[in-house]
Design a protein around this motif. Structure first.
Motif, PDB file in Angstrom:
ATOM      1  N   UNK A  36       0.962  -0.977  -0.104  1.00 23.85           N
ATOM      2  CA  UNK A  36       0.160   0.077   0.258  1.00 23.85           C
ATOM      3  C   UNK A  36       0.879   1.330   0.275  1.00 23.85           C
ATOM      4  N   UNK A  37       0.276   1.968  -0.945  1.00 20.10           N
ATOM      5  CA  UNK A  37       1.440   3.872  -0.871  1.00 20.10           C
ATOM      6  C   UNK A  37       0.414   4.611  -0.373  1.00 20.10           C
ATOM      7  N   UNK A  38       0.929   4.511   0.876  1.00 19.23           N
ATOM      8  CA  UNK A  38       0.045   5.257   2.111  1.00 19.23           C
ATOM      9  C   UNK A  38       0.640   6.976   1.583  1.00 19.23           C
ATOM     10  N   UNK A  39       1.161   7.376   0.614  1.00 11.80           N
ATOM     11  CA  UNK A  39       0.802   8.911   0.415  1.00 11.80           C
ATOM     12  C   UNK A  39       0.102   8.942  -1.745  1.00 11.80           C
ATOM     13  N   UNK A  40      -0.593   7.624  -1.354  1.00 17.17           N
ATOM     14  CA  UNK A  40      -1.311   7.830  -2.706  1.00 17.17           C
ATOM     15  C   UNK A  40      -2.824   7.171  -2.741  1.00 17.17           C
ATOM     16  N   UNK A  41      -3.499   8.468  -2.246  1.00 21.09           N
ATOM     17  CA  UNK A  41      -5.341   8.401  -1.350  1.00 21.09           C
ATOM     18  C   UNK A  41      -5.991   7.770  -2.354  1.00 21.09           C
ATOM     19  N   UNK A  83       0.312  11.153   6.182  1.00 23.51           N
ATOM     20  CA  UNK A  83      -0.248  11.504   7.180  1.00 23.51           C
ATOM     21  C   UNK A  83      -2.154  12.376   6.940  1.00 23.51           C
ATOM     22  N   UNK A  84      -1.365  13.421   6.223  1.00 21.10           N
ATOM     23  CA  UNK A  84      -2.856  13.982   5.120  1.00 21.10           C
ATOM     24  C   UNK A  84      -3.574  12.799   4.652  1.00 21.10           C
ATOM     25  N   UNK A  85      -2.645  12.539   3.469  1.00 23.18           N
ATOM     26  CA  UNK A  85      -3.303  11.426   2.536  1.00 23.18           C
ATOM     27  C   UNK A  85      -4.259  10.205   3.267  1.00 23.18           C
ATOM     28  N   UNK A  86      -3.877  10.019   4.410  1.00 25.29           N
ATOM     29  CA  UNK A  86      -4.567   9.106   5.021  1.00 25.29           C
ATOM     30  C   UNK A  86      -5.873   9.408   6.177  1.00 25.29           C
ATOM     31  N   UNK A  87      -5.573  10.633   6.651  1.00 24.79           N
ATOM     32  CA  UNK A  87      -6.543  11.608   7.253  1.00 24.79           C
ATOM     33  C   UNK A  87      -7.649  11.872   6.286  1.00 24.79           C
ATOM     34  N   UNK A  88      -7.732  12.349   5.061  1.00 27.78           N
ATOM     35  CA  UNK A  88      -8.432  12.662   4.389  1.00 27.78           C
ATOM     36  C   UNK A  88      -8.937  11.472   3.448  1.00 27.78           C
TER      37      UNK A  88
END
Length: 288
Positions: A36-41, A83-88
């Motif tokens: 999983x790429x957590x920088x990719x929403x 963290x921003x992507x995970x939060x969104x």
């Protein structure tokens, strides 16, 4: 049934969560950058929808404190942007998010344990990137989500201060260890258990911050002395000043965290630091 996505699951905390998983009636999805790429929403959304995820524990972090001083872009990518992507995604899909942060968000100039509301003032790129991640999450404000700040993490898994001391303690007759940086270590197994215990209880409209480390107060010097004592290594530990061991990143001189909030809110019982160390050394086969 909680379907929990654990990011950064091969790190110290993620690995301890994996080991404790069988004690809980949750379904876990342990991931790292390969699946999983957590920088990719979109990648996060697809994974969460496919697996009906309703809670995320974000253990992924850029933790190379000194390297971050020159590797600013990658520290920001993992510690803020991801963290921003995970939060969104958490907000969009109604997923609980537990995010792990650090005592390095403080400047270390305090004289009593830091409470969650204390003024932040990071002194390093690493600390700043972690605070930026906190800020992104708080601004997006996913429901039923929390930030846990912790300090001096060590574990049975991965590379950490404990393992370095054990290795050097066998190689050297004496070692200089910093005595003027004071805080408390966090045994990742204890933190993992606390997270898994409190996840079902989390219910809030606004992102809340909690502190967690083991109980007690000590310096790195004290920590090293106890490691040698418990492991019965003859290596002599000598106290040195921070200035005698210069590093690219500035560390907080005092970063003891006040844990009253997490204890009262979730009825968490936090073990004493020597008990955590004792357990970890036994698991490593190094307790004498």
């Amino acid at each position: 049934m909680l379907n929990i996505l654990v990011t950064g699951s091969n790190g110290q905390l993620g690995s301890e969560i994996r080991e404790l998983a069988s004690n809980y009636e949750y379904k876990f999805f342990f991931t790292d950058r390969t699946n999983i790429d957590i920088t990719d929403k979109n990648d996060i959304i697809n994974f969460c929808q496919t697996n009906s995820i309703n809670a995320i524990i974000n253990c992924a972090a850029y933790t190379a404190v000194d390297r971050a001083e020159s590797d600013i872009e990658n520290a920001d990518l993992v510690n803020r942007k991801a963290v921003k992507k995970l939060s969104l995604v958490a907000k969009e899909l109604g997923i609980k998010l537990v995010h792990i942060s650090t005592d390095y968000v403080f400047d270390g100039k305090n004289y009593k344990p830091y409470i969650e509301e204390h003024q932040t003032n990071p002194q390093s790129i690493y600390g700043k990137s972690k605070l930026d991640g906190e800020t992104e999450m708080r601004n997006i404000n996913p429901l039923n989500s929390i930030i846990i700040r912790t300090s001096w993490v060590y574990s049975y898994y991965g590379n950490n201060f404990l393992k370095t001391m054990l290795r050097l303690g066998k190689e050297k007759e004496s070692l200089g260890v910093i005595y003027d940086q004071v805080g408390a270590p966090t045994y990742a197994k204890d933190l993992a258990k606390a997270i898994l215990d409190i996840i079902p209880q989390i219910s809030n409209n606004k992102v809340e911050i909690y502190n967690y480390s083991n109980e007690g107060v000590l310096s790195w010097y004290d920590f090293a002395k106890e490691i040698m004592k418990m492991a019965k290594l003859p290596c002599k530990i000598n106290p040195i000043d921070t200035f005698e061991y210069p590093t690219p990143a500035k560390r907080p001189h005092f970063s003891l965290l006040n844990k009253s909030k997490i204890k009262s809110k979730f009825n968490v019982v936090i073990p004493y630091w020597k008990d955590g160390l004792d357990d970890c050394l036994k698991r490593l086969g190094e307790r004498r």
